[in-house]
Design a protein around this motif. Structure first.
Motif, mmCIF file in Angstrom:
data_model
loop_
_atom_site.group_PDB
_atom_site.id
_atom_site.type_symbol
_atom_site.label_atom_id
_atom_site.label_comp_id
_atom_site.label_asym_id
_atom_site.label_seq_id
_atom_site.Cartn_x
_atom_site.Cartn_y
_atom_site.Cartn_z
ATOM 1 N N GLU A 4 -2.194 3.676 7.382
ATOM 2 C CA GLU A 4 -2.907 2.409 7.230
ATOM 3 C C GLU A 4 -4.392 2.663 7.485
ATOM 4 O O GLU A 4 -4.877 2.477 8.598
ATOM 5 C CB GLU A 4 -2.363 1.370 8.209
ATOM 6 C CG GLU A 4 -0.922 0.979 7.985
ATOM 7 C CD GLU A 4 -0.736 0.161 6.718
ATOM 8 O OE1 GLU A 4 -1.741 -0.386 6.206
ATOM 9 O OE2 GLU A 4 0.407 0.074 6.246
ATOM 10 N N PRO A 5 -5.124 3.113 6.480
ATOM 11 C CA PRO A 5 -6.531 3.482 6.699
ATOM 12 C C PRO A 5 -7.396 2.341 7.200
ATOM 13 O O PRO A 5 -8.392 2.583 7.885
ATOM 14 C CB PRO A 5 -6.985 3.979 5.326
ATOM 15 C CG PRO A 5 -6.021 3.370 4.355
ATOM 16 C CD PRO A 5 -4.712 3.287 5.080
ATOM 17 N N VAL A 47 -18.811 9.923 10.742
ATOM 18 C CA VAL A 47 -17.518 10.606 10.705
ATOM 19 C C VAL A 47 -16.794 10.158 9.444
ATOM 20 O O VAL A 47 -16.496 8.969 9.277
ATOM 21 C CB VAL A 47 -16.667 10.288 11.943
ATOM 22 C CG1 VAL A 47 -15.337 11.040 11.866
ATOM 23 C CG2 VAL A 47 -17.416 10.649 13.224
ATOM 24 N N VAL A 48 -16.534 11.103 8.564
ATOM 25 C CA VAL A 48 -15.856 10.802 7.300
ATOM 26 C C VAL A 48 -14.506 11.514 7.292
ATOM 27 O O VAL A 48 -14.445 12.733 7.469
ATOM 28 C CB VAL A 48 -16.694 11.253 6.088
ATOM 29 C CG1 VAL A 48 -15.950 10.947 4.784
ATOM 30 C CG2 VAL A 48 -18.052 10.555 6.102
ATOM 31 N N VAL A 49 -13.435 10.752 7.115
ATOM 32 C CA VAL A 49 -12.083 11.313 7.039
ATOM 33 C C VAL A 49 -11.587 11.158 5.606
ATOM 34 O O VAL A 49 -11.501 10.037 5.087
ATOM 35 C CB VAL A 49 -11.129 10.608 8.018
ATOM 36 C CG1 VAL A 49 -9.702 11.124 7.840
ATOM 37 C CG2 VAL A 49 -11.594 10.825 9.452
ATOM 38 N N HIS A 50 -11.296 12.284 4.981
ATOM 39 C CA HIS A 50 -10.873 12.251 3.573
ATOM 40 C C HIS A 50 -9.434 11.770 3.459
ATOM 41 O O HIS A 50 -8.525 12.298 4.099
ATOM 42 C CB HIS A 50 -10.983 13.636 2.951
ATOM 43 C CG HIS A 50 -10.591 13.659 1.496
ATOM 44 N ND1 HIS A 50 -11.500 13.399 0.491
ATOM 45 C CD2 HIS A 50 -9.381 13.867 0.891
ATOM 46 C CE1 HIS A 50 -10.878 13.466 -0.677
ATOM 47 N NE2 HIS A 50 -9.592 13.759 -0.445
ATOM 48 N N ARG A 51 -9.236 10.725 2.671
ATOM 49 C CA ARG A 51 -7.913 10.227 2.319
ATOM 50 C C ARG A 51 -7.970 9.841 0.843
ATOM 51 O O ARG A 51 -8.946 9.232 0.389
ATOM 52 C CB ARG A 51 -7.518 8.998 3.135
ATOM 53 C CG ARG A 51 -7.325 9.242 4.622
ATOM 54 C CD ARG A 51 -5.946 9.778 4.937
ATOM 55 N NE ARG A 51 -5.705 9.784 6.368
ATOM 56 C CZ ARG A 51 -6.045 10.757 7.189
ATOM 57 N NH1 ARG A 51 -6.677 11.834 6.703
ATOM 58 N NH2 ARG A 51 -5.793 10.693 8.490
ATOM 59 N N GLU A 110 -7.188 4.169 -2.569
ATOM 60 C CA GLU A 110 -7.781 3.379 -3.646
ATOM 61 C C GLU A 110 -8.965 2.561 -3.161
ATOM 62 O O GLU A 110 -9.685 1.969 -3.959
ATOM 63 C CB GLU A 110 -6.722 2.430 -4.231
ATOM 64 C CG GLU A 110 -5.549 3.135 -4.898
ATOM 65 C CD GLU A 110 -5.982 3.946 -6.109
ATOM 66 O OE1 GLU A 110 -6.881 3.482 -6.850
ATOM 67 O OE2 GLU A 110 -5.439 5.052 -6.308
ATOM 68 N N GLN A 111 -9.144 2.512 -1.848
ATOM 69 C CA GLN A 111 -10.223 1.716 -1.268
ATOM 70 C C GLN A 111 -10.920 2.516 -0.182
ATOM 71 O O GLN A 111 -10.307 3.324 0.510
ATOM 72 C CB GLN A 111 -9.647 0.415 -0.679
ATOM 73 C CG GLN A 111 -10.691 -0.617 -0.311
ATOM 74 C CD GLN A 111 -10.053 -1.916 0.184
ATOM 75 O OE1 GLN A 111 -9.100 -1.898 0.938
ATOM 76 N NE2 GLN A 111 -10.601 -3.049 -0.243
ATOM 77 N N ALA A 112 -12.203 2.284 -0.055
ATOM 78 C CA ALA A 112 -12.974 2.880 1.040
ATOM 79 C C ALA A 112 -12.982 1.917 2.215
ATOM 80 O O ALA A 112 -13.130 0.703 2.045
ATOM 81 C CB ALA A 112 -14.403 3.158 0.594
ATOM 82 N N PHE A 143 -13.653 10.742 0.112
ATOM 83 C CA PHE A 143 -15.003 11.290 0.227
ATOM 84 C C PHE A 143 -14.965 12.617 0.974
ATOM 85 O O PHE A 143 -14.088 12.860 1.805
ATOM 86 C CB PHE A 143 -15.924 10.327 0.986
ATOM 87 C CG PHE A 143 -15.951 8.936 0.450
ATOM 88 C CD1 PHE A 143 -16.634 8.641 -0.721
ATOM 89 C CD2 PHE A 143 -15.297 7.910 1.113
ATOM 90 C CE1 PHE A 143 -16.673 7.351 -1.215
ATOM 91 C CE2 PHE A 143 -15.316 6.617 0.633
ATOM 92 C CZ PHE A 143 -15.997 6.328 -0.554
ATOM 93 N N ASP A 144 -15.954 13.440 0.705
ATOM 94 C CA ASP A 144 -16.122 14.668 1.455
ATOM 95 C C ASP A 144 -17.074 14.454 2.609
ATOM 96 O O ASP A 144 -17.883 13.506 2.602
ATOM 97 C CB ASP A 144 -16.677 15.775 0.542
ATOM 98 C CG ASP A 144 -15.702 16.155 -0.574
ATOM 99 O OD1 ASP A 144 -14.487 16.101 -0.311
ATOM 100 O OD2 ASP A 144 -16.178 16.464 -1.689
ATOM 101 N N GLU A 145 -16.998 15.315 3.600
ATOM 102 C CA GLU A 145 -17.911 15.237 4.723
ATOM 103 C C GLU A 145 -19.348 15.390 4.206
ATOM 104 O O GLU A 145 -19.652 16.223 3.380
ATOM 105 C CB GLU A 145 -17.591 16.357 5.715
ATOM 106 C CG GLU A 145 -18.406 16.294 6.999
ATOM 107 C CD GLU A 145 -18.017 17.392 7.975
ATOM 108 O OE1 GLU A 145 -18.690 17.528 9.010
ATOM 109 O OE2 GLU A 145 -17.038 18.111 7.691
#
Length: 457
Positions: free
Chosen positions: A169-170, A271-275, A278-280, A449-451
């Motif tokens: 659940e992002p 802090v970017v976590v790649h998942r 379909e949504q940011a 997204f990438d770091e």
């Protein structure tokens, strides 16, 4: 043998100790009137019982609140409070897990529990005529749980599944990432549930030791609201506690959690976590204020004006005018010695940069120019309305009693609270905005997204 398989003949009886002689205990109990219809009794053990009489209802809500949460855990025991929340319904010397749930459900009631960073609550809602049953069952479960090894293993699996589900659940996960970006390895930055790395090796003996050391009578508040009688509730609680580990000698109630000067906030970071979502999911913000800060009422008004509803600035600017996000809101979390302020938005990945720019622009605008007189009136109305409307049922009234006792040590009257909100001025809100919104903020993002996809703001 597990609690679920124990028959009546195998349940050892609890024996009352001499220190619990009824006449002596009654002399040492202290009862006071906090407000009209609200009474507080302190047992000799330091356990507190607070009730509110609501005579025109036919229900009652009961809660056992323990002033222990995830911030009281060491890194190795991260998740222990949440683990206990699961285990305390699994069986006692008097009841199996099935009996704990079936006795309440048989009268149409409900039981549940939740864990926070600073406290844990076990609660039940029943018909007023069944309050005595709820007290007996709930006190028994919290005070005298067996923590059978088989149940520990079963619930370990359940908790690991719960953690995995949370990671799926992002929209929830991003808030935990944001808290960690602010507090790092401090307990306030850790997951309430713990992680697979902490939950998997945790032993039954470690959990039992945490339970026995932390769940002490001075840390416990029993709160009840509804069609009830205070003296009767006190008598029922004392009877249910008799001979249990919470039926102890003389002690003073625990004071509200003191501010911990060691809380350290990290430098602002992204802090970017790649998942592959379909949504940011975006949270932008930083450290806020503690629940003891006198500016918290101005903070409540500011929060509502910024992102507290459909009329808020962020909702109007990002969703209504531009249709860039379905969900956008601001929020504040307050602890004994710190707090968080954040803005959340969920949007299409390709719109994330634009949404983030709009959020930052609006925060800068409010920090520089404050809010308007009309917004002040609306913000106050939202704070007051949400508070008063939130007290329309026995469960919320019960929660108000317990939180006031555990977190503040007193009970602010509704009129006093509304007066504090009414006293907030444009200057008050402007000062809070200038303080919180001009700082550099941390950013947490979950999405495809990438770091390094989002440059520092």
């Amino acid at each position: 043998m597990t609690a679920n398989n124990r028959g009546p003949a195998e349940r050892p009886a609890r024996v009352a100790t001499p220190s619990n002689h009824p006449a002596a205990a009654l002399k040492r109990m202290k009862t006071s009137i906090l407000q009209d219809g609200v009474r507080r009794t302190v047992l000799p053990s330091g356990l507190r019982i607070i009730t509110e009489v609501i005579p025109h209802t036919r229900s009652a809500a009961l809660g056992i609140w323990v002033g222990i949460g995830s911030r009281d855990e060491t890194p190795a025991m991260s998740g222990a409070s949440h683990f206990l929340e699961h285990l305390l319904f699994k069986g006692t010397h008097k009841r199996t897990a099935m009996e704990i749930s079936s006795e309440i459900e048989a009268v149409g009631g409900e039981t549940n529990a939740f864990t926070t960073k600073e406290y844990t609550c076990y609660y039940a809602r029943v018909l007023d005529s069944d309050l005595s049953l709820a007290v007996d069952v709930l006190v028994d479960a919290v005070a005298d749980s067996l923590l059978e090894p088989a149940d520990v293993e079963t619930e370990r699996g359940v908790i690991l599944e719960e953690i995995a589900m949370h990671e799926d659940e992002p929209g929830d996960e991003v808030h935990d990432i944001f808290a960690e970006a602010i507090y790092g390895s401090h307990p306030l930055g850790r997951l309430i549930s713990g992680t697979p790395e902490s939950v998997t090796p945790m032993t039954r003996n470690q959990i039992d030791s945490f339970y026995r050391r932390r769940y002490k009578a001075p840390e416990v508040v029993v709160a009840a609201a509804g069609n009830l009688d205070h003296a009767t509730v006190v008598r029922l609680v004392r009877k249910a506690l008799a001979g249990s580990p919470l039926d102890t000698g003389d002690a003073a109630p625990a004071k509200p959690r003191a501010a911990d000067k060691r809380v350290r906030v990290l430098k602002p970071q992204n802090v970017v976590v790649h998942r592959d979502t379909e949504q940011a999911h975006i949270v932008l913000g930083g450290a806020g204020m503690s629940r003891y800060d006198e500016r918290r009422f101005a903070m409540g008004v500011l929060n509502n004006v910024l992102g507290g509803g459909m009329s808020s600035r962020l909702f109007q600017e990002i969703r209504e005018k531009r249709g860039l996000a379905y969900s956008v809101y601001s929020y504040a979390a307050q602890y004994a010695d710190s707090g968080l302020f954040g803005v959340y938005a969920g949007c299409a990945p390709g719109k994330a940069g634009e949404v983030l720019d709009l959020i930052r622009t609006e925060l800068e605008r409010v920090a520089e120019s404050g809010i308007t007189p009309d917004e002040l009136v609306r913000g106050k109305g939202m704070v007051k309305g949400s508070y008063v409307l939130g007290l329309e049922d026995t469960g919320s009234r019960m929660s108000r009693l317990a939180k006031s006792e555990l977190l503040h040590g007193d009970l602010m009257g509704v009129d006093e609270l509304l007066g504090r909100v009414d006293a907030v001025t444009l200057a008050d809100v402007g000062q809070v905005a200038a303080d919180l919104l001009t700082r550099k903020h941390s950013l947490a993002v979950v999405g495809p997204f990438d770091e390094g996809a989002f440059p520092p703001g």
